[in-house]
Enzyme design. Structure first.
Site, PDB file in Angstrom:
ATOM      1  N   LYS A   1       2.605   3.242   7.134  1.00 48.68           N
ATOM      2  CA  LYS A   1       3.182   3.676   5.851  1.00 48.68           C
ATOM      3  C   LYS A   1       3.315   5.189   5.823  1.00 48.68           C
ATOM      4  CE  LYS A   1       1.496  -0.289   3.296  1.00 48.68           C
ATOM      5  NZ  LYS A   1       0.323  -0.920   2.704  1.00 48.68           N
TER       6      LYS A   1
ATOM      7  N   GLN B   1      -4.594   0.169  -0.837  1.00 45.15           N
ATOM      8  CA  GLN B   1      -4.523  -0.861   0.203  1.00 45.15           C
ATOM      9  C   GLN B   1      -5.527  -1.979  -0.089  1.00 45.15           C
ATOM     10  OE1 GLN B   1      -2.329  -0.865   2.933  1.00 45.15           O
ATOM     11  NE2 GLN B   1      -3.150  -2.922   3.260  1.00 45.15           N
TER      12      GLN B   1
ATOM     13  N   ASP C   1       3.525  -0.918  -5.781  1.00 41.73           N
ATOM     14  CA  ASP C   1       3.273  -2.271  -5.280  1.00 41.73           C
ATOM     15  C   ASP C   1       3.657  -3.333  -6.311  1.00 41.73           C
ATOM     16  OD1 ASP C   1       2.525  -2.893  -2.728  1.00 41.73           O
ATOM     17  OD2 ASP C   1       0.386  -2.467  -3.005  1.00 41.73           O
TER      18      ASP C   1
END
Ligand code: NDP
Length: 300
Positions: free
Chosen positions: A54, A98, A121
């Site tokens: 990422k 994460q 997200d």
């Protein structure tokens, strides 16, 4: 083999190209550099690989990448304090924590502490509600990538029968909402579904998000259907040598490719689209934060 193989790697490259163009426009026209903060708690090896990828792809797209690596025993209060700081930081337009988080941390609490506008997200309860009610939201990256590929493959999805196998909050449910938003007739199947093969055979669009290697054989696929295989399963690959493994999806690729009209492979299908959509969401969040028009083709 009759099906068109949907090349997720190439598609993701196109999305990343659009993101980079948009980043250039924001920098040149407005002096703004989109920024993505990624928070990793602990040292889970798979998570470390994701976070590294990422960070690299964020920088390659011309954006600022902020990485926060915290020890596995970080108190929840410290993580929440970091999120508060990132929420207030004008250089940060997207925040990603994460998953999975260590057991002593309440994941829902942490995800809901992220400012909804920076929730790239799309897991914050407000974004879930906005998506569910058909309003502008941040959309979870994996289903967004699937939707982009489906639109590219099929054009108008309106009226098609879509079956989503799997009802998780991160893939199955948002995928179903997005397909409903595009006027598909949507069925969500799961472990209690009766006669799953027959349900799948009714699908013009079949999305598999289960996590069971090759559980969907070719004879569950309607001839000509578009099959999106989200599953990522590591299985033994003795043909590659002792102890070797390979990745397979939830769909028996060889069997389904004989019947389907189009299908995503694993690896190289949905997987690469997820990070590309994370970058797309960061640019979208940046445009919204600055009251600028959103980039075309990068949102739902
Ligand atoms: P979850 O484990 O959260 O959900 C799995 C779903 O599959 C559940 O709803 C479960 O039903 C359903 N299920 C389990 N067994 C069966 C069965 N025999 N028949 C029908 N349905 C069944 O998984 P995720 O949604 O997080 O992930 C699914 C897969 O997608 C995994 O392989 C994961 O690695 C992959 N993935 C890939 C991503 C990418 O970037 N490409 C991103 C995210 C996930 P029930 O609710 O009834 O238990």
């Amino acid at each position: 083999m009759g099906a068109t193989i949907i090349d997720g790697k190439a598609f993701a490259e196109t999305v990343r190209g659009k993101v980079a163009d948009e980043v250039g426009r924001l920098k040149r026209g407005h002096g703004i550099t989109p920024g993505l903060a990624v928070v990793l708690v602990g040292e889970d090896p798979a998570s470390q690989v994701y976070v590294r990828n990422k960070g690299r792809q964020t920088a390659e797209a011309g954006m600022q990448s902020f990485e926060h690596k915290l020890p596995v025993d970080t108190p929840q209060a410290d993580l929440l304090a970091l999120i508060d700081r990132l929420n207030d930081d004008p250089a940060v337009h997207g925040i990603l924590v994460q998953l999975p988080l260590p057991d002593h941390i309440d994941s829902d609490l942490v995800l809901n502490a992220i400012s909804p506008a920076k929730d790239v997200d799309g897991f914050h309860i407000l974004n879930v509600g906005l998506l569910g009610t058909g309003q502008k939201s941040m959309v979870p990256c994996t289903p967004l990538g699937c939707l982009m590929m489906l639109r590219d493959q099929l054009g108008d999805l309106s009226g098609l029968n879509a079956v989503v196998v799997g009802r998780s909050n991160i893939v199955g449910k948002p995928m179903a909402q997005l397909l409903l938003g595009d006027s598909c007739t949507v069925t969500i199947a799961h472990s209690r579904t009766r006669d799953l093969p027959e349900v799948c055979r009714g699908a013009d669009i079949l999305v598999a998000a289960v996590g069971r290697p090759a559980m969907i054989p070719g004879d569950w696929v309607k001839p000509g259907a578009t099959v999106i295989d989200v599953g990522i399963n590591r299985v033994p690959a003795p043909e590659k040598g002792e102890g070797k493994t390979r990745l397979v999806g939830d769909v028996d690729f060889d069997g389904a490719a004989q019947v389907a009209g189009a299908i995503t492979p694993v690896p190289g299908g949905v997987g690469p689209m997820t990070i590309a959509c994370l970058l797309a969401n960061t640019v979208t969040a940046c445009c919204r934060a600055n009251g600028l028009p959103e980039p075309e083709g990068l949102t739902a």
